[in-house]
Design a protein around this motif. Sequence first.
Motif: not given
Length: 218
Positions: A120-137
């Motif tokens: 019943e334990k849900f364990n994950y190992t994850q490798l992901a990449f991210a791209y910035q679409i917005f930036h501000g304050r």
Amino acid sequence: MLRFSQLFLSMIFVVQLCGNISAAHAMDAEQQTSSISVISPQKKISKAESAKIDTENLEIGFFIGTLSVEDFGTNQTQGITAVYHLTPDYFAQLSLGRSDVGRATFEDVVEQDFLSDEDEKFNYTQLAFAYQIFHGRSFMGEKSKFNSHIYLVAGLENVEFAGESNTGFVFGSTYKVVTTDWLTWNFELKNHLIERDFLSNKKMTNNIEFNIGFNALF
């Protein structure tokens, strides 16, 4: 004739008197100018220094949130994460997460357990990449403002659940707030897309996770 001579002499006297007055004023002005001293200001040129800009590219931290496993309800999840900024717009992220999943809906109906406590334990190992679409304050109150960024995230992962180890996809978004020059807040919403074979029922499942994380910059 005598009057004309007197008038002519008077005019010469007036002209000479005016000339003497002008010369006296010119001499006074010259004396005043010569008595004025020009004060040069003390010019102190400050030395320019390079701005101290942080260049940390590595983030390490932890997260806590909720994970909704299809057919098994919603439960708490937690884990650790490491982020490396490849460029200002891209980063790679390694995450290790875990959730203790409760009983399935059909298990409650038939009042029978089909999974052991370990399964019943849900364990994950994850490798992901991210791209910035917005930036501000981001503003929190009238005086508090922080740099913030929104990223799209996608990657691969390995999930161990229900006695199986499956490779799946993960995608979602991250809202990152830089609170200080060494700490960030992260709000993540992502979907774990996993093909699961449970009780001879093979299907693609969507497992939605929302978490809040705190990362330290190095």
